[in-house]
Write a protein that holds these residues in place. Structure first.
Motif, mmCIF file in Angstrom:
data_model
loop_
_atom_site.group_PDB
_atom_site.id
_atom_site.type_symbol
_atom_site.label_atom_id
_atom_site.label_comp_id
_atom_site.label_asym_id
_atom_site.label_seq_id
_atom_site.Cartn_x
_atom_site.Cartn_y
_atom_site.Cartn_z
ATOM 1 N N LYS A 293 0.841 -1.207 0.000
ATOM 2 C CA LYS A 293 0.000 0.000 0.000
ATOM 3 C C LYS A 293 0.874 1.255 0.000
ATOM 4 C CE LYS A 293 -2.448 1.318 3.674
ATOM 5 N NZ LYS A 293 -3.546 1.413 4.656
ATOM 6 N N TRP B 10 -6.473 0.248 -5.583
ATOM 7 C CA TRP B 10 -7.899 -0.042 -5.403
ATOM 8 C C TRP B 10 -8.106 -1.548 -5.244
ATOM 9 C CZ3 TRP B 10 -11.305 -3.059 -8.156
ATOM 10 C CH2 TRP B 10 -12.639 -2.954 -7.783
ATOM 11 N N PHE B 11 -7.494 -2.336 -6.104
ATOM 12 C CA PHE B 11 -7.630 -3.789 -6.052
ATOM 13 C C PHE B 11 -7.102 -4.325 -4.722
ATOM 14 C CE2 PHE B 11 -6.464 -8.179 -7.104
ATOM 15 C CZ PHE B 11 -7.604 -8.600 -7.784
ATOM 16 N N HIS B 12 -5.974 -3.807 -4.285
ATOM 17 C CA HIS B 12 -5.372 -4.224 -3.025
ATOM 18 C C HIS B 12 -6.302 -3.916 -1.855
ATOM 19 C CE1 HIS B 12 -2.675 -3.763 0.495
ATOM 20 N NE2 HIS B 12 -2.051 -4.792 -0.041
ATOM 21 N N GLU B 13 -6.870 -2.726 -1.861
ATOM 22 C CA GLU B 13 -7.760 -2.319 -0.766
ATOM 23 C C GLU B 13 -9.095 -3.071 -0.812
ATOM 24 O OE1 GLU B 13 -7.070 0.059 1.914
ATOM 25 O OE2 GLU B 13 -5.201 -0.792 1.149
ATOM 26 N N LYS B 14 -9.572 -3.343 -1.996
ATOM 27 C CA LYS B 14 -10.881 -4.006 -2.151
ATOM 28 C C LYS B 14 -10.808 -5.502 -1.832
ATOM 29 C CE LYS B 14 -15.070 -4.114 -4.308
ATOM 30 N NZ LYS B 14 -16.229 -3.768 -3.553
ATOM 31 N N PHE B 15 -9.744 -6.160 -2.307
ATOM 32 C CA PHE B 15 -9.707 -7.615 -2.204
ATOM 33 C C PHE B 15 -8.571 -8.151 -1.337
ATOM 34 C CE2 PHE B 15 -11.586 -6.701 -6.403
ATOM 35 C CZ PHE B 15 -12.824 -7.291 -6.198
ATOM 36 N N ARG C 137 -6.031 -6.146 4.007
ATOM 37 C CA ARG C 137 -5.767 -4.746 4.323
ATOM 38 C C ARG C 137 -4.873 -4.554 5.547
ATOM 39 N NH1 ARG C 137 -11.483 -4.413 3.781
ATOM 40 N NH2 ARG C 137 -11.837 -4.416 1.562
#
Length: 128
Positions: free
Chosen positions: A76, A117-122, A125
């Motif tokens: 991130k 976005w992909f990292h945070e969504k799927f 975290r």
């Protein structure tokens, strides 16, 4: 997402290799790269006192950002760093009206944002 780690590796791979490659090819010829950047930016409103240290910092920052993305370390924060780096490059390119370079920098920025976005969504975290 079941195979998040595998999917995310292959999503990171192109931009990680791009950034790592940009940095690694410039490191052996750092002096020549710095001179090229100073010449390219001579019509910019940005003072040479800022451009000179940045010209030495940029290849290292690109290589480190690419490597960190490749190995998925503090992803991130690495993505934030990549986006900040792209923003600085866009500012420099804008100052000399190098619109074609901005296209590439914006593409990298959108790609990095998509990864974030992909990292945070799927992603997991709480790991970073």
């Amino acid at each position: 997402m079941k195979d998040f780690k595998t999917v995310f590796f292959f999503l990171r791979l192109p931009v990680a290799v791009s950034l790592l490659g940009h940095g690694l090819v410039r490191l052996p010829k750092l002096q020549a790269f710095s001179e090229w950047m100073l010449k390219t930016m001579e019509k910019s409103a940005i003072p040479e006192a800022l451009i000179l240290p940045f010209s030495y910092f940029l290849p290292v920052a690109e290589a480190v950002t690419g490597l960190l993305l490749l190995i998925n370390y503090k992803t991130k924060y690495t993505l934030y760093a990549g986006l900040a780096l792209m923003s600085i490059l866009i500012l420099g390119s804008s100052s000399i009206e190098n619109w074609s370079a901005i296209e590439s920098q914006l593409l990298h920025s959108f790609y990095l944002f998509g990864l974030l976005w992909f990292h945070e969504k799927f992603g997991l975290r709480n790991k970073d």
